[in-house]
Design a protein around this motif. Structure first.
Motif, short mmCIF file in Angstrom:
data_model
loop_
_atom_site.label_atom_id
_atom_site.label_comp_id
_atom_site.label_asym_id
_atom_site.label_seq_id
_atom_site.Cartn_x
_atom_site.Cartn_y
_atom_site.Cartn_z
N LYS A 20 16.97 77.01 1.23
CA LYS A 20 15.78 76.41 0.61
C LYS A 20 16.09 75.27 -0.35
CE LYS A 20 12.71 80.31 1.25
NZ LYS A 20 11.66 81.11 0.67
N CYS A 21 16.90 74.34 0.10
CA CYS A 21 17.21 73.19 -0.76
C CYS A 21 16.68 71.87 -0.20
CB CYS A 21 18.72 73.10 -1.01
SG CYS A 21 19.69 72.87 0.46
N ARG A 22 16.01 71.91 0.93
CA ARG A 22 15.37 70.73 1.50
C ARG A 22 13.87 70.98 1.55
NH1 ARG A 22 18.94 66.89 0.77
NH2 ARG A 22 20.82 67.14 2.00
N TYR A 23 13.11 70.10 0.93
CA TYR A 23 11.67 70.26 0.84
C TYR A 23 11.00 69.19 1.68
CZ TYR A 23 7.12 71.12 -1.31
OH TYR A 23 5.80 71.42 -1.53
N TYR A 24 10.15 69.62 2.63
CA TYR A 24 9.49 68.67 3.52
C TYR A 24 8.12 69.23 3.92
CZ TYR A 24 8.56 65.93 7.75
OH TYR A 24 7.98 65.13 8.70
N ASN A 25 7.09 68.43 3.74
CA ASN A 25 5.71 68.80 4.10
C ASN A 25 5.30 70.16 3.54
OD1 ASN A 25 5.07 66.44 5.40
ND2 ASN A 25 5.42 67.24 7.46
N GLY A 26 5.65 70.41 2.29
CA GLY A 26 5.24 71.64 1.62
C GLY A 26 6.04 72.88 1.96
N VAL A 27 7.14 72.71 2.69
CA VAL A 27 7.96 73.85 3.10
C VAL A 27 9.40 73.61 2.68
CG1 VAL A 27 8.79 75.18 5.10
CG2 VAL A 27 6.45 74.26 5.10
N TYR A 28 10.07 74.67 2.23
CA TYR A 28 11.49 74.60 1.92
C TYR A 28 12.30 74.96 3.17
CZ TYR A 28 10.76 74.05 -3.06
OH TYR A 28 10.43 73.55 -4.28
N TYR A 29 13.33 74.17 3.43
CA TYR A 29 14.24 74.39 4.56
C TYR A 29 15.66 74.53 4.03
CZ TYR A 29 10.42 72.83 7.57
OH TYR A 29 9.22 72.71 8.22
N ASP A 30 16.52 75.11 4.87
CA ASP A 30 17.93 75.24 4.52
C ASP A 30 18.69 73.99 4.93
OD1 ASP A 30 17.15 77.83 3.92
OD2 ASP A 30 18.13 78.72 5.67
N SER A 31 19.75 73.69 4.21
CA SER A 31 20.70 72.67 4.62
C SER A 31 21.81 73.38 5.40
CB SER A 31 21.30 71.96 3.40
OG SER A 31 22.24 70.98 3.83
N ILE A 32 22.13 72.86 6.57
CA ILE A 32 23.08 73.50 7.48
C ILE A 32 24.30 72.59 7.63
CG2 ILE A 32 23.45 74.34 9.84
CD1 ILE A 32 21.23 75.87 8.33
N ARG A 33 25.47 73.16 7.45
CA ARG A 33 26.72 72.41 7.66
C ARG A 33 27.48 73.09 8.78
NH1 ARG A 33 30.07 69.48 3.10
NH2 ARG A 33 28.47 67.99 3.61
N MET A 34 27.80 72.31 9.81
CA MET A 34 28.54 72.83 10.97
C MET A 34 29.85 72.08 11.09
SD MET A 34 25.49 73.57 13.69
CE MET A 34 26.40 74.87 14.52
N GLY A 35 30.87 72.76 11.60
CA GLY A 35 32.17 72.13 11.73
C GLY A 35 32.99 72.69 12.88
N LEU A 36 34.03 71.93 13.20
CA LEU A 36 34.89 72.24 14.33
C LEU A 36 36.30 71.80 14.00
CD1 LEU A 36 34.88 73.00 17.44
CD2 LEU A 36 34.52 70.58 17.85
N LEU A 37 37.27 72.69 14.19
CA LEU A 37 38.67 72.36 13.97
C LEU A 37 39.27 71.75 15.23
CD1 LEU A 37 39.80 75.60 12.11
CD2 LEU A 37 39.04 73.42 11.11
N ARG A 38 40.28 70.92 15.05
CA ARG A 38 40.94 70.27 16.18
C ARG A 38 41.39 71.30 17.22
NH1 ARG A 38 43.51 65.49 17.48
NH2 ARG A 38 43.18 64.62 15.40
N GLU A 39 42.03 72.38 16.79
CA GLU A 39 42.54 73.35 17.75
C GLU A 39 41.40 74.05 18.50
OE1 GLU A 39 43.12 75.41 13.64
OE2 GLU A 39 43.39 73.39 14.44
N GLU A 40 40.25 74.21 17.85
CA GLU A 40 39.09 74.77 18.54
C GLU A 40 38.58 73.80 19.60
OE1 GLU A 40 37.30 77.39 14.83
OE2 GLU A 40 36.68 75.29 15.07
N TRP A 41 38.53 72.53 19.25
CA TRP A 41 38.07 71.51 20.19
C TRP A 41 39.00 71.41 21.39
CZ3 TRP A 41 33.79 69.26 21.33
CH2 TRP A 41 33.76 68.09 22.08
N GLU A 42 40.28 71.42 21.13
CA GLU A 42 41.24 71.27 22.22
C GLU A 42 41.26 72.48 23.15
OE1 GLU A 42 44.87 70.16 20.22
OE2 GLU A 42 44.18 68.08 20.01
N SER A 43 40.86 73.64 22.67
CA SER A 43 40.78 74.82 23.53
C SER A 43 39.39 74.97 24.16
CB SER A 43 41.13 76.09 22.75
OG SER A 43 40.14 76.37 21.79
N ASN A 44 38.46 74.14 23.75
CA ASN A 44 37.08 74.18 24.22
C ASN A 44 36.98 73.52 25.60
OD1 ASN A 44 34.27 73.56 24.60
ND2 ASN A 44 33.97 73.60 22.39
N MET A 45 36.15 74.06 26.45
CA MET A 45 35.98 73.49 27.78
C MET A 45 35.43 72.07 27.75
SD MET A 45 32.70 75.48 29.25
CE MET A 45 31.08 75.23 28.60
#
Length: 180
Positions: free
Chosen positions: A152-177
């Motif tokens: 609830k740190c992003r406020y838009y049109n009268g509603v609070y939303y979450d801020s989402i952080r996504m990440g990927l490590l090099r070794e995960e990427w290299e093993s990913n299809m």
């Protein structure tokens, strides 16, 4: 330049400036802005002001996405902390005709490959908000982990939303299809 069938990501050229301006700044309230950090103000700017302000030509950190020979968006990155090689990336499919067709996933896959192939990174990631479920889905499709959820740190049109952080490590990427 990287290609996936009819989709290409590449550095912007002078000929792309008009398309980029039309997609980003010609409209006071473009459709894409409802999904790309709508809690930040967006202002229309004139073509002349855009030419003075934005120089996206030959930028290593800001490329265009092209589909069927037409500019439809951008991918970019910025350094959260360059000394530790902490980089965050972004994507905007600015033309709504290309939403929900896999273009964002494919473009971000190409961009991730480019970043890991050209920079000494151990991780790439992005930040979005919980209202942008398509962006979260793209991260999941690419094998990313939700690393943080700031509630609830992003406020838009009268509603609070979450801020989402996504990440990927090099070794995960290299093993990913998707890496292949």
């Amino acid at each position: 330049m990287y290609k996936d069938k009819e989709l290409t990501i590449r550095p912007a050229k002078k000929e792309d400036l008009r398309s980029l301006w039309e997609l980003i700044y010609s409209d006071e309230s473009p459709e894409w802005k409802k999904w790309d950090a709508p809690y930040y103000e967006h202002k229309r700017i004139s073509w002349d002001d855009y030419l003075l302000r934005d120089n996206v030509i030959d930028q290593e950190d800001d490329w265009v996405i092209e589909a069927h020979g037409k500019v439809i968006g951008k991918v970019n990155y910025y350094w959260e902390h360059k000394l530790s090689n902490w980089l965050e990336m972004g994507i905007g499919i600015l033309d709504p005709h290309y939403w929900s067709g896999g273009f964002g996933t494919r473009a971000l896959k190409l961009w991730t490959n480019h970043l890991f192939n050209t920079l000494p990174l151990v991780r790439v990631g992005f930040t979005t908000w919980s209202g942008n479920v398509r962006m979260i889905a793209v991260g999941e499709k690419l094998g990313m982990t939700m690393e943080a959820r700031l509630r609830k740190c992003r406020y838009y049109n009268g509603v609070y939303y979450d801020s989402i952080r996504m990440g990927l490590l090099r070794e995960e990427w290299e093993s990913n299809m998707f890496y292949k």
